[in-house]
Motif scaffolding. Structure first.
Motif, short mmCIF file in Angstrom:
data_model
loop_
_atom_site.label_atom_id
_atom_site.label_comp_id
_atom_site.label_asym_id
_atom_site.label_seq_id
_atom_site.Cartn_x
_atom_site.Cartn_y
_atom_site.Cartn_z
N ALA A 7 0.94 -1.20 0.18
CA ALA A 7 -0.01 -0.05 0.22
C ALA A 7 1.02 1.29 -0.11
O ALA A 7 1.65 1.60 0.92
N ASP A 9 0.61 4.31 0.76
CA ASP A 9 -0.20 5.24 1.62
C ASP A 9 0.66 6.57 2.08
O ASP A 9 1.02 6.63 2.95
N LYS A 31 -0.50 -0.59 -4.36
CA LYS A 31 -1.72 -0.11 -4.06
C LYS A 31 -1.75 1.27 -3.95
O LYS A 31 -1.27 1.85 -3.27
N THR A 118 -14.81 -2.15 7.33
CA THR A 118 -14.39 -2.85 8.63
C THR A 118 -14.53 -1.91 9.80
O THR A 118 -14.40 -2.32 11.05
N PRO A 177 -6.11 -7.00 3.47
CA PRO A 177 -5.35 -6.14 4.26
C PRO A 177 -5.27 -6.73 5.76
O PRO A 177 -5.89 -7.65 6.17
N GLY A 178 -4.86 -5.99 6.60
CA GLY A 178 -4.57 -6.41 8.05
C GLY A 178 -3.53 -7.52 8.41
O GLY A 178 -3.90 -8.44 9.14
N ARG A 180 0.05 -8.75 9.55
CA ARG A 180 1.29 -8.51 10.10
C ARG A 180 2.17 -9.53 10.39
O ARG A 180 1.51 -10.49 10.80
N GLN A 189 -4.57 -1.57 13.26
CA GLN A 189 -5.50 -2.42 12.82
C GLN A 189 -5.86 -3.28 14.12
O GLN A 189 -5.00 -3.58 15.08
N VAL A 207 -2.41 -7.20 1.03
CA VAL A 207 -1.93 -5.88 1.05
C VAL A 207 -1.38 -5.46 2.47
O VAL A 207 -1.95 -5.51 3.39
N VAL A 208 -0.32 -4.94 2.34
CA VAL A 208 0.51 -4.68 3.28
C VAL A 208 1.38 -3.16 3.26
O VAL A 208 1.58 -2.61 2.05
N GLY A 209 1.11 -2.50 4.16
CA GLY A 209 1.59 -1.10 4.18
C GLY A 209 2.93 -1.01 5.17
O GLY A 209 3.90 -0.96 4.75
N ARG A 210 2.21 -0.27 6.31
CA ARG A 210 3.43 0.17 7.00
C ARG A 210 4.62 -0.89 7.48
O ARG A 210 5.59 -0.52 7.70
N PRO A 211 4.22 -2.24 7.62
CA PRO A 211 5.14 -3.14 8.33
C PRO A 211 6.44 -3.34 6.92
O PRO A 211 7.55 -3.38 7.25
#
Ligand code: C5P
Length: 231
Positions: A7, A9, A31, A118, A177-178, A180, A189, A207-211
């Motif tokens: 992601a 973001d 994404k 969610t 998503p979600g 970890r 999350q 879908v992985v963003g911050r990690p």
């Protein structure tokens, strides 16, 4: 084999391109969501495609069928690979999206339906007239409805993916998503799963963003997650 989507973001095209360049070969799919697309528009999609990457355009379309059909066509022309619509837009809207995507053939966008955000609980559903159904009931019903009307797949939480992947037709995409990696920070999350758990439950895309985006070495973080997914 399940695919990893990162992601993007971030707020600007430059940050998006810098992140994707830095991650390099470790990730092939990104994404682009509402924040980045609203700031930078189609140029950011083109920039990520120009790096040779696939794009998931997550705009969660919800409008009259003709408008959604035309937006999907615009996304197809940009080379978007995956995109989202809201299943509550109704049968004709979902069909219109799928038909517009089909015009691009095999390489065209795949249309994912969002079932229930969610962020909504049972009382939020009641506020908008969905009474006597838990969010889980509503997710199940909308997932069946959306795929029966042409959606290629669903966005679903790690909590939902197992149930849905067991009950929906083979070939349905489950984008989750979600996620970890074991031992990492969950951030905001609430319902998380490890990459291995999500894939074992039937997720086709994570879908992985911050990690990854916030890691000291994002490419290494992405490779570690892919190893967890596919190991
Ligand atoms: O940073 P993180 O891995 O939590 O990012 C997850 C991405 O997936 C974000 O872009 C977020 O908006 C998106 N997403 C989510 N949960 C949903 C739907 C989308 O985390 N239910």
């Amino acid at each position: 084999m399940a695919e990893l989507i990162v992601a993007l973001d971030v707020g600007t095209r430059q940050e998006a391109v810098d992140a994707a360049r830095r991650i390099g070969e470790a990730v092939g799919f990104y994404k682009i969501g509402l924040e980045l697309f609203t700031a930078e528009g189609p140029d950011v999609v083109k920039a990520v495609k120009d790096l040779g990457k696939k794009v998931f355009l997550d705009l969660k379309l919800h409008d009259i069928p003709r408008t959604v059909e035309r937006a999907v066509r615009s996304a197809g022309r940009l080379g978007v690979d995956l995109m989202t619509i809201h299943s509550v837009g109704g049968k004709a809207m979902i069909r219109a999206a799928a038909d517009a995507a089909a015009e691009f053939g095999e390489g065209g966008p795949r249309v994912l339906a969002v079932t229930v955000l969610t962020s909504l609980d049972e009382s939020d559903l009641a506020d908008v007239g969905i009474v006597g159904r838990t969010p889980a009931d509503q997710v199940r019903a909308m997932a069946k409805f959306a795929t029966a009307n042409g959606a290629h797949g669903l966005v679903c939480s790690p909590r939902e993916v197992g149930d849905l992947s067991r009950t929906l037709p083979a070939g349905t995409l489950f984008v989750t998503p979600g996620v970890r990696p074991a031992g990492s920070s969950v951030g905001d999350q609430k319902r998380v799963a490890t990459p291995a758990e999500a894939v074992a439950d039937g997720a086709t895309h994570l879908v992985v963003g911050r990690p990854i985006m916030a890691a000291a070495d994002p490419a290494a973080a992405a490779r570690a997650i892919r190893a967890e997914m596919n190991g």
